[in-house]
Design a protein around this motif. Sequence first.
Motif, PDB file in Angstrom:
ATOM      1  N   ALA A 204       0.843  -1.197   0.000  1.00 10.94           N
ATOM      2  CA  ALA A 204       0.000   0.000   0.000  1.00 10.94           C
ATOM      3  C   ALA A 204       0.876   1.244   0.000  1.00 10.94           C
ATOM      4  O   ALA A 204       2.046   1.199   0.376  1.00 10.94           O
ATOM      5  CB  ALA A 204      -0.898   0.008   1.222  1.00 10.94           C
ATOM      6  N   TYR A 205       0.264   2.338  -0.436  1.00 11.04           N
ATOM      7  CA  TYR A 205       0.956   3.624  -0.365  1.00 11.04           C
ATOM      8  C   TYR A 205       0.711   4.134   1.053  1.00 11.04           C
ATOM      9  O   TYR A 205      -0.337   4.680   1.353  1.00 11.04           O
ATOM     10  CB  TYR A 205       0.366   4.566  -1.412  1.00 11.04           C
TER      11      TYR A 205
ATOM     12  N   ILE B 276     -12.997  12.707  -1.948  1.00 13.08           N
ATOM     13  CA  ILE B 276     -11.568  12.530  -2.189  1.00 13.08           C
ATOM     14  C   ILE B 276     -10.950  11.603  -1.152  1.00 13.08           C
ATOM     15  O   ILE B 276     -10.145  10.724  -1.483  1.00 13.08           O
ATOM     16  CB  ILE B 276     -10.890  13.910  -2.208  1.00 13.08           C
TER      17      ILE B 276
ATOM     18  N   MET C  88     -11.876   8.020  -2.028  1.00 10.30           N
ATOM     19  CA  MET C  88     -11.138   7.510  -3.196  1.00 10.30           C
ATOM     20  C   MET C  88      -9.698   7.205  -2.836  1.00 10.30           C
ATOM     21  O   MET C  88      -9.144   6.181  -3.228  1.00 10.30           O
ATOM     22  CB  MET C  88     -11.175   8.540  -4.325  1.00 10.30           C
ATOM     23  N   ILE C  89      -9.085   8.129  -2.067  1.00  7.50           N
ATOM     24  CA  ILE C  89      -7.687   7.915  -1.693  1.00  7.50           C
ATOM     25  C   ILE C  89      -7.563   6.657  -0.840  1.00  7.50           C
ATOM     26  O   ILE C  89      -6.671   5.833  -1.043  1.00  7.50           O
ATOM     27  CB  ILE C  89      -7.152   9.156  -0.945  1.00  7.50           C
TER      28      ILE C  89
ATOM     29  N   TRP D 127      -7.927   3.599  -3.075  1.00  5.06           N
ATOM     30  CA  TRP D 127      -6.818   3.379  -4.007  1.00  5.06           C
ATOM     31  C   TRP D 127      -5.545   2.991  -3.275  1.00  5.06           C
ATOM     32  O   TRP D 127      -4.813   2.091  -3.701  1.00  5.06           O
ATOM     33  CB  TRP D 127      -6.580   4.647  -4.830  1.00  5.06           C
TER      34      TRP D 127
ATOM     35  N   ASN E 291      -4.313  -0.590  -2.310  1.00  2.00           N
ATOM     36  CA  ASN E 291      -3.757  -1.477  -3.315  1.00  2.00           C
ATOM     37  C   ASN E 291      -4.473  -2.819  -3.308  1.00  2.00           C
ATOM     38  O   ASN E 291      -3.872  -3.875  -3.192  1.00  2.00           O
ATOM     39  CB  ASN E 291      -2.260  -1.668  -3.075  1.00  2.00           C
TER      40      ASN E 291
ATOM     41  N   LEU F   4     -10.418  -0.594  -4.249  1.00  2.00           N
ATOM     42  CA  LEU F   4     -10.429   0.410  -5.321  1.00  2.00           C
ATOM     43  C   LEU F   4     -11.823   0.526  -5.923  1.00  2.00           C
ATOM     44  O   LEU F   4     -12.364   1.633  -6.076  1.00  2.00           O
ATOM     45  CB  LEU F   4      -9.417   0.010  -6.395  1.00  2.00           C
TER      46      LEU F   4
ATOM     47  N   MET G  91     -14.256   3.728  -5.938  1.00  2.00           N
ATOM     48  CA  MET G  91     -14.746   4.302  -7.197  1.00  2.00           C
ATOM     49  C   MET G  91     -16.259   4.369  -7.203  1.00  2.00           C
ATOM     50  O   MET G  91     -16.858   5.365  -7.609  1.00  2.00           O
ATOM     51  CB  MET G  91     -14.307   3.419  -8.374  1.00  2.00           C
TER      52      MET G  91
ATOM     53  N   ALA H 227     -17.400   7.135  -5.001  1.00  2.00           N
ATOM     54  CA  ALA H 227     -17.197   8.464  -5.571  1.00  2.00           C
ATOM     55  C   ALA H 227     -18.205   8.735  -6.674  1.00  2.00           C
ATOM     56  O   ALA H 227     -18.828   9.801  -6.719  1.00  2.00           O
ATOM     57  CB  ALA H 227     -15.777   8.572  -6.113  1.00  2.00           C
ATOM     58  N   ALA H 228     -18.416   7.726  -7.557  1.00  2.00           N
ATOM     59  CA  ALA H 228     -19.355   7.929  -8.664  1.00  2.00           C
ATOM     60  C   ALA H 228     -20.750   8.217  -8.131  1.00  2.00           C
ATOM     61  O   ALA H 228     -21.449   9.119  -8.595  1.00  2.00           O
ATOM     62  CB  ALA H 228     -19.377   6.685  -9.545  1.00  2.00           C
TER      63      ALA H 228
ATOM     64  N   LEU I  54      -4.268  19.325  -5.313  1.00  2.00           N
ATOM     65  CA  LEU I  54      -5.388  19.422  -4.372  1.00  2.00           C
ATOM     66  C   LEU I  54      -5.070  20.415  -3.263  1.00  2.00           C
ATOM     67  O   LEU I  54      -5.865  21.313  -2.941  1.00  2.00           O
ATOM     68  CB  LEU I  54      -5.659  18.034  -3.784  1.00  2.00           C
TER      69      LEU I  54
ATOM     70  N   VAL J 253     -12.182  21.103  -6.251  1.00  2.00           N
ATOM     71  CA  VAL J 253     -11.894  19.948  -5.398  1.00  2.00           C
ATOM     72  C   VAL J 253     -12.926  18.857  -5.615  1.00  2.00           C
ATOM     73  O   VAL J 253     -12.593  17.693  -5.798  1.00  2.00           O
ATOM     74  CB  VAL J 253     -11.845  20.389  -3.919  1.00  2.00           C
TER      75      VAL J 253
ATOM     76  N   VAL K   5     -11.716  15.189  -8.505  1.00  2.00           N
ATOM     77  CA  VAL K   5     -12.241  13.824  -8.466  1.00  2.00           C
ATOM     78  C   VAL K   5     -12.099  13.161  -9.834  1.00  2.00           C
ATOM     79  O   VAL K   5     -11.701  11.991  -9.929  1.00  2.00           O
ATOM     80  CB  VAL K   5     -13.705  13.841  -7.987  1.00  2.00           C
TER      81      VAL K   5
ATOM     82  N   LEU L  43      -8.466  12.271 -10.247  1.00  2.00           N
ATOM     83  CA  LEU L  43      -8.106  11.100  -9.447  1.00  2.00           C
ATOM     84  C   LEU L  43      -8.685   9.834 -10.068  1.00  2.00           C
ATOM     85  O   LEU L  43      -8.040   8.793 -10.075  1.00  2.00           O
ATOM     86  CB  LEU L  43      -8.611  11.270  -8.016  1.00  2.00           C
ATOM     87  N   PHE L  44      -9.928   9.952 -10.593  1.00  2.00           N
ATOM     88  CA  PHE L  44     -10.538   8.807 -11.264  1.00  2.00           C
ATOM     89  C   PHE L  44      -9.618   8.290 -12.362  1.00  2.00           C
ATOM     90  O   PHE L  44      -9.291   7.106 -12.434  1.00  2.00           O
ATOM     91  CB  PHE L  44     -11.862   9.238 -11.916  1.00  2.00           C
TER      92      PHE L  44
ATOM     93  N   MET M 101      -6.275   6.881 -10.953  1.00  2.00           N
ATOM     94  CA  MET M 101      -6.376   5.641 -10.184  1.00  2.00           C
ATOM     95  C   MET M 101      -6.783   4.466 -11.051  1.00  2.00           C
ATOM     96  O   MET M 101      -6.392   3.327 -10.783  1.00  2.00           O
ATOM     97  CB  MET M 101      -7.391   5.826  -9.068  1.00  2.00           C
TER      98      MET M 101
ATOM     99  N   SER N 220      -0.288  -0.534  -9.920  1.00  2.00           N
ATOM    100  CA  SER N 220      -0.025  -0.293  -8.513  1.00  2.00           C
ATOM    101  C   SER N 220       1.451  -0.387  -8.192  1.00  2.00           C
ATOM    102  O   SER N 220       1.885  -0.008  -7.129  1.00  2.00           O
ATOM    103  CB  SER N 220      -0.785  -1.306  -7.682  1.00  2.00           C
TER     104      SER N 220
ATOM    105  N   PHE O  74       4.290   3.397  -8.033  1.00  2.00           N
ATOM    106  CA  PHE O  74       3.766   4.567  -7.332  1.00  2.00           C
ATOM    107  C   PHE O  74       4.633   5.796  -7.574  1.00  2.00           C
ATOM    108  O   PHE O  74       4.158   6.892  -7.761  1.00  2.00           O
ATOM    109  CB  PHE O  74       3.773   4.335  -5.829  1.00  2.00           C
ATOM    110  N   PHE O  75       5.955   5.595  -7.525  1.00  2.00           N
ATOM    111  CA  PHE O  75       6.828   6.747  -7.329  1.00  2.00           C
ATOM    112  C   PHE O  75       7.555   7.204  -8.589  1.00  2.00           C
ATOM    113  O   PHE O  75       8.224   8.214  -8.576  1.00  2.00           O
ATOM    114  CB  PHE O  75       7.829   6.453  -6.217  1.00  2.00           C
TER     115      PHE O  75
END
Lengths: 385, 180
Positions: A71-72, A121, A124-125, A128, A131, A136, A140, A143-144, B34, B61, B66, B69-70, B73, B78, B81-82
Amino acid sequence: MINLIYMFVFSLVYLLLLALTAGILTYVERRIAGRMQSRIGPNRVGIQGILQFIADLIKGVQKEDIIPADAYAFLFKIAPYLVFMGVFLTLVPIPFGAYTLMEDLDVGIYYVLAMASYVVIGLMIGGWASNNKWSLLGGMRSAAQKISYEIPAALGVFIVVIMSGSMNFQKIVAAQGASPVDWFVFRNPFTFIAFNLFFIASLAEGNRVPFDIPEAESELVSGYNTEYSGMRFLFFFLAEWGNLVVIGALVTCMFFGGGSFWYEWKISIPAPGRDPIVFEVLGFLWFLFKTFFFVFVIIWIRWTLPRLRIDQLMDICWKYMVPIGLISSLGIVIWMYFIPENSTIDRIVRLTLTSLGAITVLYFKYRVYKNLKITKATIYANPFV
Amino acid sequence: MKDAIFILVAVFAVGGALLTAASQSIINAALGLLLSLISIAALYIFQSADFVAISQILVYVGGVMVLLLFSIMLSSGSTDFFKNNPAMKVFPALLIVVVFAGLAIYALFSANLTFYPGQYGPSTREIGNLFLKDYILVFELVSVLIVVMLVGAGVMLRKELVRKAVASDGDSKDEKENKK
């Protein structure tokens, strides 16, 4: 400087109250669910299990705070706080009494809508950063759904703003009155539609049944919070139950006259024989009563209705609620242009709608009792089994 | 006190923008954006523009971020990341910097800037009046633009078009097999 200290103190008080209320609501919801499903629910910790949420809290704190290997980590850690912060921030402009509010924002309702969209947000974060494909997908979906249902909610709010001529909550409450005839919900047919739009859209935005596909257990394990454990997991739920209070308070403010139980909302001049503090406290209690009534209705809906499919969900939003909202926001303008307030037609419509509402409630009660008689069910009136 | 908060917010705004520009991870870049957008909303509040500030949060925002981000993501894998936001070539980057810096400097010197209005007050009513009196043409044109966008989105999602796109996109192996 002293203002800043006041600000911090009041924010802290609000934060603690919201957290405590959300905690107690977890217990209340489980007890109500138990009653509705003919079982008991948590009743072991404390008197009738009232301390159950503290036990849950202690358990949550004790658990290991697991962060998945791939994961992040940073985003994974802050996501629950983002969600909870978004829900908490919506409380800022809500007037719990004529003077009991954090900040009397002129753009109150608009601000609440903005903060509701900010919560997306965080979800979603969280989804996501875990991982995990189910997380995810849950994020999503959430959010939708929230973005789609913001539109009917905003249309409902729009009608209220047109009616009261302001986005300030105090002025909206002041534009209504104490008696049901003056409430916006029974004011005219379009505001009644606005109430339904806003309430249904709020359910969807709060991920509550029947709109809880972001957390559909049978499809997604548990949705965006699958990978979370311990206190971070509980933070998502604190946000969810805190959101219930927010929905209840918003509906109360916008459609059910807020805390006004007297014909004046702000009683700034203490007339002889009338104590402003007493009025304030009574208004606060009346506001809380209405709020928790709507919280109860939401819980009731959750344990009554099945879940919608994704296509049904989007159909309801885009094919029904949005067109109805657009038509009624046009209708309210025409209505306000042709039918001035307190004219004869206006009064007749208000009285008719109010009495229709009362008749519906009474008929509901009659039907429930009749059905109970037919099925010969035994009713345990005492809630504390 | 006000100065301290202002400096804090400004640092966040600039820091977020720097993160967006310099980060090698596209998700970090998006989150920097953001941060920057939220800080700019706070800066609007310093100018007593409450309605604009809330609109900033609601539109940028709640809407634009969103969508961003959609797309991020759902598209990025995965495992990276970096390092999934490669640097631009020097020349285009310089071009963009020169153009936008020029615009910003022009705006800075041509605008009549006043900081910290004497008192904070609601601005919604004035904005509404201006929209419906002085700027009614612009307002109506913007609404026509939005309607056109909505109709366009509706047309793009018509069933026949979607079916056609799917058929041409998938190279239709099934059809070939059927022909054989």
